[in-house]
Design an enzyme around this catalytic site. Structure first.
Site, PDB file in Angstrom:
ATOM      1  N   GLY A  91       0.681  -1.241   0.210  1.00  0.00           N
ATOM      2  CA  GLY A  91      -0.013   0.125  -0.022  1.00  0.00           C
ATOM      3  C   GLY A  91       0.635   1.236  -0.065  1.00  0.00           C
ATOM      4  O   GLY A  91       0.335   2.302  -0.219  1.00  0.00           O
ATOM      5  N   ASP A  92       2.020   1.137   0.257  1.00  0.00           N
ATOM      6  CA  ASP A  92       2.871   2.476   0.419  1.00  0.00           C
ATOM      7  C   ASP A  92       4.234   1.897  -0.235  1.00  0.00           C
ATOM      8  O   ASP A  92       5.258   2.395   0.536  1.00  0.00           O
ATOM      9  CB  ASP A  92       2.894   3.280   1.755  1.00  0.00           C
ATOM     10  CG  ASP A  92       3.303   4.467   1.763  1.00  0.00           C
ATOM     11  OD1 ASP A  92       3.497   5.096   0.543  1.00  0.00           O
ATOM     12  OD2 ASP A  92       3.404   4.995   2.816  1.00  0.00           O
ATOM     13  N   LEU A  93       4.306   1.445  -1.580  1.00  0.00           N
ATOM     14  CA  LEU A  93       5.913   0.843  -1.830  1.00  0.00           C
ATOM     15  C   LEU A  93       6.560   2.092  -2.431  1.00  0.00           C
ATOM     16  O   LEU A  93       6.674   2.250  -3.517  1.00  0.00           O
ATOM     17  CB  LEU A  93       5.453  -0.229  -2.830  1.00  0.00           C
ATOM     18  CG  LEU A  93       5.481  -1.509  -2.126  1.00  0.00           C
ATOM     19  CD1 LEU A  93       5.080  -2.544  -3.289  1.00  0.00           C
ATOM     20  CD2 LEU A  93       6.450  -2.167  -1.211  1.00  0.00           C
ATOM     21  N   ASN A  97      10.440   3.442   1.984  1.00  0.00           N
ATOM     22  CA  ASN A  97      10.064   2.534   3.103  1.00  0.00           C
ATOM     23  C   ASN A  97      10.522   1.234   2.634  1.00  0.00           C
ATOM     24  O   ASN A  97      10.142  -0.083   3.242  1.00  0.00           O
ATOM     25  CB  ASN A  97       8.222   2.196   2.599  1.00  0.00           C
ATOM     26  CG  ASN A  97       7.731   3.400   3.354  1.00  0.00           C
ATOM     27  OD1 ASN A  97       8.193   4.006   3.910  1.00  0.00           O
ATOM     28  ND2 ASN A  97       6.386   3.711   3.086  1.00  0.00           N
TER      29      ASN A  97
ATOM     30  N   ARG B 242       2.862  13.139   2.497  1.00  0.00           N
ATOM     31  CA  ARG B 242       3.827  12.115   2.153  1.00  0.00           C
ATOM     32  C   ARG B 242       4.941  12.738   1.073  1.00  0.00           C
ATOM     33  O   ARG B 242       5.943  12.093   1.113  1.00  0.00           O
ATOM     34  CB  ARG B 242       3.146  11.062   1.338  1.00  0.00           C
ATOM     35  CG  ARG B 242       2.152  10.311   2.185  1.00  0.00           C
ATOM     36  CD  ARG B 242       1.050   9.422   1.585  1.00  0.00           C
ATOM     37  NE  ARG B 242       0.319   8.545   2.387  1.00  0.00           N
ATOM     38  CZ  ARG B 242       1.032   7.580   2.963  1.00  0.00           C
ATOM     39  NH1 ARG B 242       2.043   6.887   2.355  1.00  0.00           N
ATOM     40  NH2 ARG B 242       0.627   6.910   4.123  1.00  0.00           N
TER      41      ARG B 242
END
Lengths: 181, 330
Positions: A91-93, A97, B242
């Site tokens: 979901g947040d590649l 990360n 983000r």
């Protein structure tokens, strides 16, 4: 001070904390490196985890020789395919990360993770990697993507990779003003 | 020596002409805005007819107010895209005619890049993470390696479309952002709506459907407006956050029509404070579509030799900003 309305903020953080706790554990079971989880404090939406010593993929690839970077992206593809085969989407590649520890990839930040075996969700995962590579690492993005899909294909098989690639194209075509064949 | 260029904007509902100088002065910014009938959106052909009727007058006003004679111009710039074909063609005709009559270079400008560069000029932002929110775009953007790069975007509707389609469902006419902002400020009742952030991307289609259903089942327009703003703005602020964390930049710039919304800027300011980043907001007069964004960006492009022969000066309805080289930022 949160910028979100308190009610919304609490519910989002609560949900993501629980997801992260559960999915970081599932990821480890699937054979992907991720930090050990020590403690969950749900009311305070806090997790205590292992500290992963190393450099983020983001910084690493900006200085690494191309061949070494290529190897890492192949490994990234393999690990993402492992997650997907186990029915997990990260979901947040982004390259921020993933941490390089002893030349191995460690995945962090599972707050947006989910259990899913849907092609669409797997393609969304890959789309984010692609967006990050093209947006933030333009000079190596085409090499990196090629290695990534090699690694993915070796793990998930050519058939699944073809299907997920096709789905990725279809998502990109939904983008505003996209011109894709 | 100070030089001047003229810019023509006509991607959607606004036909606008502006004259700017190399020192960043906006000498004029005349415009005519097509207003759709209540409950409906922009009809591309009708908008283009409105632009055609207004073109002569707007051009005359822009030139007169600038105090610059046409022969003093260095170049003529126009929004080549992206946008609605019939509308874009009106601007292209005006610009081609001027350029060939005056025998001046013709400079094609990407409308989205125009929003960003004008925002940088007006706010002094140097190297920002940009949130571009309008009827045509919802993107988080940062400059890197010769182009403005997209770090996140909507997977379906834009923020402007979300607000417009919800507003029209309740009988307003586009653009509906201001009316929704006013209605929202009269409520503090929050209804849960789908919050859809996928990595750096957002999705608004489920949110729109849920919001329409809520007003249909009797919830007040004010409370649903409040809930839409709280939910949708939090989503775009989160993806901006983000991108800010990811890039390590220290400035946020908000541009595009929805940048005029005070609630959005308030949330963005709170977010940026947590990252010790500054927030620049485009002044309301220039946040929506205008000739100045085309003139200023065209001036920058012209300084690096960007131009197009009149014969080849067509329009591009689909033209992503991350496919445009930005030689003036190297």
């Amino acid at each position: 001070m949160p910028y979100r309305l308190a009610e919304l903020d609490i519910s989002i953080r609560h949900q993501r904390t629980l997801h992260e706790a559960e999915l970081v554990h599932s990821a480890r079971k699937a054979g992907v490196r991720a930090p050990r989880l020590y403690y969950i404090d749900a009311p305070r939406t806090t997790l205590v985890m292992e500290y992963v010593e190393g450099q983020r993929l983001k910084e690493f690839v900006s200085s690494a020789p191309e061949e070494e970077a290529g190897k890492l992206f192949r490994a990234l593809g393999r690990d993402v395919a492992r997650l997907h085969s186990a029915g997990i989407t990260h979901g947040d590649l982004t390259t921020a990360n993933v941490i390089i520890r002893d030349s191995e990839l460690v995945f962090i930040d599972f707050g947006l993770s989910n259990h899913s075996s849907r092609l669409e969700d797997h393609a969304v995962d890959l789309r984010l990697i692609k967006e990050t590579l093209v947006g933030a690492h333009p000079s190596i993005s085409s090499m990196a993507l090629e290695r990534l899909f090699e690694g993915y294909s070796r793990e998930a098989g050519a058939k699944r990779t073809k299907a997920v690639t096709r789905q990725l194209k279809s998502i990109e075509r939904r983008g505003r003003y996209a011109r894709l064949s | 020596m100070k030089q001047y260029v003229l810019g023509v904007e006509s991607t959607a509902h606004t036909f606008s002409v502006s004259v700017v100088s190399t020192e960043g002065e906006i000498l004029s910014n005349a415009k005519s805005v097509y207003k759709a009938a209540a409950g409906s959106g922009i009809h591309p052909f009708e908008a283009s007819q409105s632009h055609l009727k207004a073109a002569g007058k707007v051009l005359g006003e822009a030139v007169e107010e600038s105090g610059i004679a046409l022969h003093q111009l260095e170049a003529v710039c126009y929004s080549m895209g992206p946008g609605l074909g019939p509308c874009l063609r009106v601007g292209a005709v005006v610009a081609r005619t001027l350029a060939s009559t005056l025998d001046k270079p013709l400079v094609p400008v990407n409308h989205a890049v125009g929003h960003i560069e004008l925002g940088c000029l007006l706010t002094g932002a140097k190297d920002p993470v940009v949130l571009l929110v309008s009827g045509g775009h919802t993107m988080v953007i940062a400059y890197s390696g010769g182009r403005w790069r997209v770090l996140g975007e909507t997977l379906d509707l834009t923020l402007g479309q979300l607000l417009d389609q919800f507003g029209r469902h309740s009988g307003l006419s586009s653009p509906c952002g201001a009316a929704i902002e006013t209605a929202a400020s009269n409520s503090s009742i929050y209804h849960r709506l789908p919050y859809s952030v996928k990595g750096n991307d957002v999705s608004f289609s489920g949110l729109l459907t849920a919001a329409k259903n809520m007003t249909d089942s009797g919830e007040s327009f004010e409370s649903v407006s409040f809930s839409i703003q709280e939910t949708a703005f939090a989503m775009v602020v989160e993806v901006t956050e983000r991108a800010l964390a990811f890039t390590g930049k220290h400035e946020v710039l908000v541009v595009g029509g929805v940048a005029a919304n005070a609630k959005l800027s308030d949330m963005m300011t709170k977010m940026a404070a947590r990252h010790s980043a500054s927030v620049s907001l485009t002044p309301i007069v220039y946040s929506g579509d205008c000739g100045a964004q085309i003139a200023w960006t065209g001036l920058l492009a012209h300084s690096r030799g960007v131009q197009v022969p009149v014969r080849e000066a067509s329009v591009r309805q689909s033209w992503r900003l991350d496919s445009v080289d930005i030689p003036w930022r190297n």
